[in-house]
Design an enzyme around this catalytic site. Structure first.
Site, PDB file in Angstrom:
ATOM      1  N   ARG A  52       0.773  -1.226   0.062  1.00 27.60           N
ATOM      2  CA  ARG A  52       0.065  -0.072   0.222  1.00 27.60           C
ATOM      3  C   ARG A  52       0.951   1.198   0.211  1.00 27.60           C
ATOM      4  O   ARG A  52       0.339   2.427  -0.481  1.00 27.60           O
ATOM      5  CB  ARG A  52      -0.713   0.106   1.191  1.00 27.60           C
ATOM      6  N   TYR A  62     -11.019  11.001  -6.551  1.00 24.11           N
ATOM      7  CA  TYR A  62     -11.412  12.131  -5.817  1.00 24.11           C
ATOM      8  C   TYR A  62     -11.120  12.340  -4.551  1.00 24.11           C
ATOM      9  O   TYR A  62     -10.485  11.555  -4.281  1.00 24.11           O
ATOM     10  CB  TYR A  62     -13.200  11.384  -5.685  1.00 24.11           C
ATOM     11  N   MET A  75     -10.899  13.882  -0.493  1.00 20.76           N
ATOM     12  CA  MET A  75     -12.050  14.372   0.254  1.00 20.76           C
ATOM     13  C   MET A  75     -11.714  14.749   1.752  1.00 20.76           C
ATOM     14  O   MET A  75     -10.193  14.612   1.802  1.00 20.76           O
ATOM     15  CB  MET A  75     -12.532  12.360   0.886  1.00 20.76           C
ATOM     16  N   ASP A  76     -12.830  14.854   2.868  1.00 19.88           N
ATOM     17  CA  ASP A  76     -12.251  15.196   4.213  1.00 19.88           C
ATOM     18  C   ASP A  76     -13.167  14.685   4.898  1.00 19.88           C
ATOM     19  O   ASP A  76     -13.739  14.017   4.787  1.00 19.88           O
ATOM     20  CB  ASP A  76     -12.256  16.797   4.008  1.00 19.88           C
TER      21      ASP A  76
END
Length: 506
Positions: free
Chosen positions: A137, A151, A153-154
Site C-alpha cells: 500500500r 476524488y 475528501m475530508d
C-alpha cells in the site's frame, strides 16, 4: 483538556495527479510536422519515465469537461515529482495543453488494530503477510486496469459530527465497519489512498481502478450509507477516465479509439485478484489508511525484486530430480496462513472470499486444509501471478483466528518449507497417509526439525498439504538429501495423481 489520540501512520511514495486540458483549436491549426514533433516528444517523455526503478507513470483519458488527460506519477520523493512536472511542461506536446487541475499527496497506511500497531512499532516480522501488505500500500504499482476514478475528501468537522472529536476506539469501529463493505469488492476494485494534509486542499486523495466502471459506482454508492461516509465524509471533485498506453497518444489526439488495438491490454485480470494488483484489494476505507480494516496494506508490489530465499534449495533439488517451484509456488504463487478458528466458521469466511476471487482468471484455488491432530487449519490460496497472491493475502489476514503466516515465526532464526501440495490417487490415499507416518518418524529424529503436519483439503480429501518447519535451511536440506526423502519421491510417483508442488519460503 482531553487530547485525542491520532492513529499511527507511515508514508511511502509521493503522488502527483496532473490533469490536463487540450487546446484543441491550437492543435487542429498546427502544421502536421509540429503535431508529429509534439507527439514524438511526448512519447519520448513517457518512454523515459513510465518504468522507473521506483514508482511509475501512467496516462488516462478523462471523460467530461473537467480535463482531457490525467498524467499520474508515483515517485520516491517530492523533489522527483517537482522535476517530472517541470520536465513534462518543457515538452513540445505540453504547449498544446493547460494544467486544469492537480493533486499532490503521499501514499499512507495507518492502523487502528493491535496487529497494525505491531507493524508501526517495529514489532512485526517484515516478511509477515500483514507487513508485506502494508508495504504494497505504501509502494503500489499502478494497476493495469482500464477505468480510473479519482476524488479528494475530508473528514467532517462540524459541531454535530466532528471526526476528530471521536475517541480512538470509536474511529476504529467506524473504519472496521467501512472496510467490511470493501471486502465484498475484493478483486473488482483496486484502490490507492494518499494523504494530502498540508500538501493540497483536502486531507486525502482516493484513486480507484476497475475493469468494469459500474463496480466503482456500486462500491461508492454502498459506502454512502455507511456512517463513516454519511456522517463524517466530505468529498471534492470527481474525475473519471480510461487508461491507454503512451504510444496511443496520436490516436487519442486524432479522436480515434484508445487503446488502439482491439481487445484492450488493460482488461486482463492476470495481475491482480483484481489481477491486484496489482494489488485486488479494494478493501476501500475512506481516509486514514487504505486497508479494509484500517490496518494498511499487503503484498510487495513495491517495484523491488522479491527476496528469493529458496533459490539455493530449488537449485539443489533440481540436481536431485525434484522440482522446487518458484518462490511462492510451482508455476503459480501461493499464500498460506494458519487459523485456530472453528473450521466451520473459517470455511464460511473463506468461501465468501473465494467467490470474489473466482471472478478472475488468475485465481487457481483457495481452500481450507485440516489436520487430524491439534495443529491449526491452513488456508492456501494459489494464483497465477505474484501480485495477485500478494493482494489476496491482504484479505486472508483478516480471517478469524489467524495465528501466523507460513514463513512468519516469532523466532526469526527458524526456516520453513511453506508447504508441499500433493494430489493423491483416491485408491492410494490410505497408503499416502501411512507413508507420511513413516516419514514423520524419521523427521522426529532429525536435527533441527521443529514440526511437520499433514493436512487435507476440507472439500477434497485427496488434495493433501504438508507444512514443515526447521531451525535452519541446512537442517531442512539434510532431510531433502536423505535416503528417506529420495525413497519417498520414488514411491510417490505411483500414488500421486499429479506432480507435487514443493513450495519454499524462508
Amino acid at each position: 483538556m482531553e487530547r485525542r489520540e491520532p492513529p499511527m501512520t507511515e508514508e511511502g511514495w509521493y503522488a502527483l495527479h496532473d490533469f490536463r486540458t487540450v487546446d484543441w483549436d491550437a492543435w487542429r491549426n498546427a502544421p502536421e510536422r509540429e503535431r508529429e514533433r509534439a507527439l514524438a516528444d511526448a512519447r519520448s517523455f513517457f518512454d523515459a519515465h513510465s518504468s522507473p526503478e521506483v514508482g511509475g507513470t501512467a496516462v488516462f483519458t478523462i471523460i467530461g469537461h473537467k480535463a482531457d488527460l490525467l498524467v499520474l506519477h508515483l515517485r520516491e520523493s517530492m523533489s522527483d515529482l517537482d522535476r517530472l512536472e517541470r520536465s513534462f511542461e518543457n515538452t513540445a506536446f505540453a504547449e498544446y495543453t493547460e494544467q486544469s487541475s492537480s493533486y499532490v499527496s503521499v501514499t499512507e497506511a495507518s492502523g487502528y488494530t493491535e496487529r497494525a500497531r505491531e507493524y508501526f512499532e517495529g514489532e512485526m516480522d517484515e516478511d509477515s503477510g500483514l507487513a508485506q501488505y502494508i508495504e504494497s500500500r505504501l509502494h503500489p504499482d499502478i494497476p493495469d486496469m482500464e477505468y480510473v476514478s479519482f476524488y479528494p475528501m475530508d473528514k467532517r468537522r462540524t459541531p454535530e459530527d466532528n471526526w476528530y472529536d471521536l475517541s480512538h476506539d470509536e474511529r476504529a469501529e467506524h473504519m472496521a465497519s467501512h472496510g467490511e463493505i470493501g471486502r465484498d469488492y475484493a478483486g473488482k476494485v483496486t484502490q490507492m489512498i494518499t494523504s494530502s494534509v498540508g500538501f493540497d486542499d483536502h486531507e486525502w486523495g482516493v484513486t480507484l481502478w476497475s475493469d468494469e466502471p459500474t463496480e466503482i459506482k456500486d462500491l461508492l454508492y454502498e459506502m454512502r450509507f455507511d456512517p463513516s461516509s454519511s456522517r463524517f465524509a466530505e468529498f471534492g471533485t470527481f474525475y473519471f477516465g480510461r487508461r491507454f498506453e503512451p504510444e496511443d497518444l496520436d490516436a487519442f489526439m486524432a479522436g480515434e479509439a484508445v487503446p488502439a488495438d482491439e481487445g484492450h491490454p488493460h482488461g486482463d485480470a492476470a495481475g491482480h485478484p483484481h489481477g491486484a494488483s496489482d494489488h485486488g484489494e479494494s478493501g476501500h476505507a475512506h481516509g486514514e489508511g487504505g486497508h479494509p480494516h484500517g490496518e494498511g496494506g499487503h503484498g510487495d508490489d513495491s517495484g523491488r525484486p522479491p527476496t528469493d530465499h529458496g533459490a539455493e534449495v530449488r537449485e539443489e533439488l533440481e540436481d536431485r530430480g525434484v522440482y522446487g517451484g518458484q518462490p511462492h509456488g510451482e508455476d503459480v504463487y501461493a499464500v498460506v496462513l494458519y487459523s485456530e478458528a472453528d473450521t466451520d466458521e473459517l470455511f464460511d469466511e473463506v468461501d465468501g472470499l473465494r467467490k470474489n476471487f473466482d471472478h478472475y482468471d488468475s485465481h487457481v484455488k483457495t481452500a481450507v486444509y485440516e489436520s487430524d491432530g491439534d495443529s491449526p487449519a491452513a488456508i492456501a490460496s494459489v494464483w497465477e501471478t505474484e501480485s495477485a497472491a500478494d493482494t489476496a493475502s491482504g484479505f486472508l489476514t483478516d480471517l478469524p483466528g489467524i495465528v501466523r503466516q507460513a514463513g512468519d515465526d516469532a523466532d526469526s532464526d527458524t526456516w520453513g518449507t511453506m508447504g508441499m501440495f500433493y494430489t493423491v490417487k483416491p485408491e492410494k490415499r490410505e497408503d499416502f497417509v501411512e507413508k507420511f507416518g513413516v516419514v514423520g518418524e524419521v523427521l522426529e529424529d532429525m536435527d533441527g526439525h521443529i514440526q511437520t503436519d499433514l493436512l487435507a483439503n476440507r472439500e477434497d480429501e485427496d488434495d493433501m498439504f504438508i507444512a514443515s518447519r526447521w531451525e535452519s535451511q541446512e537442517d531442512a536440506m539434510a532431510f531433502f538429501r536423505s535416503d528417506a526423502f529420495s525413497d519417498t519421491v520414488d514411491w510417490g510417483r505411483d500414488v500421486l495423481a499429479d506432480r507435487p508442488r514443493h513450495v519454499f519460503l524462508a
